[in-house]
Each structure stands twice: as C-alpha cells, then as structure tokens.
Design an enzyme around this catalytic site. Structure first.
Site, PDB file in Angstrom:
ATOM      1  N   GLY A 155       0.843  -1.191   0.000  1.00  0.00           N
ATOM      2  CA  GLY A 155       0.000   0.000   0.000  1.00  0.00           C
ATOM      3  C   GLY A 155       0.880   1.242   0.000  1.00  0.00           C
ATOM      4  O   GLY A 155       2.032   1.214  -0.436  1.00  0.00           O
ATOM      5  N   ARG A 177      -2.799  -9.117  -0.934  1.00  0.00           N
ATOM      6  CA  ARG A 177      -4.029  -9.862  -1.193  1.00  0.00           C
ATOM      7  C   ARG A 177      -4.423  -9.691  -2.657  1.00  0.00           C
ATOM      8  O   ARG A 177      -4.859 -10.632  -3.311  1.00  0.00           O
ATOM      9  CB  ARG A 177      -5.144  -9.353  -0.279  1.00  0.00           C
ATOM     10  N   ARG A 238       1.636  -3.598  12.894  1.00  0.00           N
ATOM     11  CA  ARG A 238       0.768  -3.784  14.052  1.00  0.00           C
ATOM     12  C   ARG A 238       1.170  -5.048  14.804  1.00  0.00           C
ATOM     13  O   ARG A 238       1.515  -6.056  14.203  1.00  0.00           O
ATOM     14  CB  ARG A 238      -0.706  -3.929  13.625  1.00  0.00           C
ATOM     15  N   GLU A 267       0.873  -4.824  23.496  1.00  0.00           N
ATOM     16  CA  GLU A 267       1.691  -3.676  23.904  1.00  0.00           C
ATOM     17  C   GLU A 267       0.867  -2.737  24.780  1.00  0.00           C
ATOM     18  O   GLU A 267      -0.350  -2.663  24.636  1.00  0.00           O
ATOM     19  CB  GLU A 267       2.234  -2.944  22.675  1.00  0.00           C
ATOM     20  N   HIS A 285       6.693   1.579  19.352  1.00  0.00           N
ATOM     21  CA  HIS A 285       5.593   1.991  18.474  1.00  0.00           C
ATOM     22  C   HIS A 285       5.727   3.469  18.098  1.00  0.00           C
ATOM     23  O   HIS A 285       4.850   4.290  18.360  1.00  0.00           O
ATOM     24  CB  HIS A 285       4.244   1.739  19.158  1.00  0.00           C
ATOM     25  N   GLY A 287       6.547   4.529  14.781  1.00  0.00           N
ATOM     26  CA  GLY A 287       6.662   4.618  13.339  1.00  0.00           C
ATOM     27  C   GLY A 287       6.355   5.985  12.774  1.00  0.00           C
ATOM     28  O   GLY A 287       7.032   6.463  11.864  1.00  0.00           O
TER      29      GLY A 287
END
Length: 325
Positions: A155, A177, A238, A267, A285, A287
């Site tokens: 993506g 997918r 995630r 988390e 976390h 990002g």
C-alpha cells in the site's frame, strides 16, 4: 450552540485552537489513558471524539453514547474501532492516511539498518566497556545493499519503503491480497510473488499489512521456518500480525538471524523473552513519531471531526454507510 467533543489524549496547541473555534472542547491534556468506564462516562454527552489507538470504541461503549456522531482516530490504523458497530448506530469513523507514510517508511528502514548492523546491541557493548579495540571479525553484521527485500503489503507505506530500496540497489519482492497495477510494479521495480516465495527468497521481510482477524499471526512458527536462517524480520505495522511467542523461539534457536520490532502483541507489555535477546531491535511503536508528522495527524483528525459535525462528509471517512443526512 457548538457541538460538544472529547479529545481523549494530549494534542498540540494548534489542534486544540482549531477545535475550539468550532466545538465546545473537553481535552485530556494530562494524557492519562481513560479506562473504558471513564471513557464511556465522558462521551455520554458528547457529539464527537478525537481519539487514539489506546481508546476502544465498540458496541458496548456506543450503547452509552447516544449523541455521538463521529470518532476521529489519530492514526491510519483503526483496529481499536468496531466499524460495524459504528455504522449500525450512524457514527462516522475516520482515520489519518497519507500524512504519515514517509515517516513510517523511514522507521522501517531505521529498523532494517539497525538490525542488520546490530547497532542497539553494539551500543550497549560500547557503553558497557566491552569494546577494547578493532578486530577483523568483530561483531559482524550483514549487508543491506544488493540484498532481497520482501514486503508484505504494498500500500502507500509499503510503496514508500520500496522506493527507498532503489538507493540500496535491492531486489524488491512483494505479496498483497491483490496484485497492484503493473505501472506501480514497474516504477518500484517490484515483483509479485506468493507468500511462500517471498519468505523463502527474501533477506529482509518487512510487514506492512493492517491488523485484522485475517492477518492475526500471519507470521508464525511455520512461516518463520520458511525464511532463510540469515534473514531478518521487520514488523513496523501492528502487533498481533506476528506470533511473538513463535518469534522468540525462532530468534533463540537460529531459525532466523534477527528481528526489528516497533510493535508487539499486548503492547505496551512485551513478551519477556524478547528482552534478553541481542538479535532483536526494539522500538516503542514510534513509526509515525516525528514532530511534523504527529502534528499533521492530529490536525487531520481534527478536520475530519469538524467536517463531520458541520454536516459534511469527512475526507477520510471509513464507513460511508454511517453518514447522516
């Protein structure tokens, strides 16, 4: 009268100033996460909420919040929000795509480079006085340049990661997918392969898929065994996409070389097995955690909320069926 809203966590001053122009604002600038009960109490008389991944918005909460019209998540991910429950009650839900793509891609690359060259381990050794001088075979890492990069999820963020690979002259594989357009593949010099092929061929496996029941533990013991023993796993998407118990076992036994992790199951609690390993780089976390990006995320959420409460369609609406005329 202005609509009443709740801002569930601390935000920037300009975000609050914008919201105050349009709404009656209650803001949690103390930044202590609300319990589910407290969140329900505070939202009971609110028309909207600017919320975060730490806030669970589900049917149980919505039953107690009859006035609620919109929840604006300060994140691109939204697995904290039950979209079906929101839609059933006519509550619009929004997220903040686009503004964090490059920062999150940068962090994935930081994890790759740090893990490949063992930087967090070596910093601990230097600080601990273990470095006594240069040696030819001392603390060897692996090259990133000319390696094969496999990306699960091509993506926006996955594509940003792939674009950066050109500077390292990497071979880029991906699995989605649905296959992306051929023009995107050509631009990124990326080849579509099966899940098994990506795992078997890649030197670096980077995960950029959303968390859902379908992606829960998509990387577990079986998948780790398909990877090269010299391969490095990067999870910057995630927690829950990786089975952390299986990952700890694989890192301990040498099934794969190393891992770089920005996200974890359950988390902020970590699997304690990760903490004693030198061949894993751990980040909390972060990002999207640059000042410019987090400011942009907060303002995007605020604009989404104001658009929804002003009778318009918010630009980042996740559940169009919830729109009220």
């Amino acid at each position: 009268m202005k609509p009443k809203i709740l801002v569930t966590r601390e935000v920037f001053d300009e975000t609050l100033a914008f919201l105050v122009q349009h709404c009656e604002v209650e803001s949690n600038q103390q930044d202590a996460a609300f319990s589910p009960e407290t969140l329900a109490q505070k939202l009971a008389d609110k028309d909207g909420a600017v919320c975060c991944l730490t806030d669970r918005v589900d049917a149980k909460l919505l039953e107690r919040c009859a006035r609620l019209k919109v929840v604006a998540n300060i994140a691109v991910g939204y697995n904290n929000i039950d979209l079906a429950a929101c839609t059933a009650r006519g509550v619009m839900a929004t997220n903040t795509p686009g503004v964090l793509d490059d920062s999150t891609a940068d962090l994935a690359w930081a994890l790759m480079l740090a893990t490949a060259r063992r930087l967090t381990e070596l910093e601990r050794r230097v600080r601990g006085g273990e470095w006594t001088g240069w040696k030819l075979k001392q603390w060897l890492g692996v090259d990133v340049h000319h390696a094969t990069l496999g990306i699960f999820g091509l993506g926006r963020i996955g594509q940003a990661i792939a674009r950066r690979a050109a500077g390292f002259e990497m071979t880029v594989l991906y699995h989605n997918r649905n296959r992306v357009d051929s023009d995107i593949e050509k631009k990124l010099h990326a080849s579509f392969v099966t899940k098994a092929e990506l795992l078997k061929q890649s030197d670096f496996v980077v995960l950029q898929v959303p968390y859902s029941p379908e992606t829960h533990h998509m990387i577990g013991a079986a998948e780790l065994k398909l990877m090269k023993p010299t391969a490095i796993l990067i999870n910057s998407t995630r927690g829950g996409v990786v089975d952390d118990v299986a990952l700890v076992a694989a890192l301990k036994s040498g099934v794969i070389r190393a891992a770089g992790l920005d996200v974890f199951e359950n988390e902020p609690r970590l699997n304690p097995g990760l903490l004693g390993l030198d061949n894993v780089v751990l980040a909390p976390h972060v990002g999207s955690s640059t000042e410019d990006t987090r400011r942009a995320m907060a303002m995007t959420a605020a604009r989404n909320l104001v658009a929804a409460l002003s009778g318009g369609k918010p630009p980042n609406l996740l559940n169009p069926a919830a729109c009220r005329s």
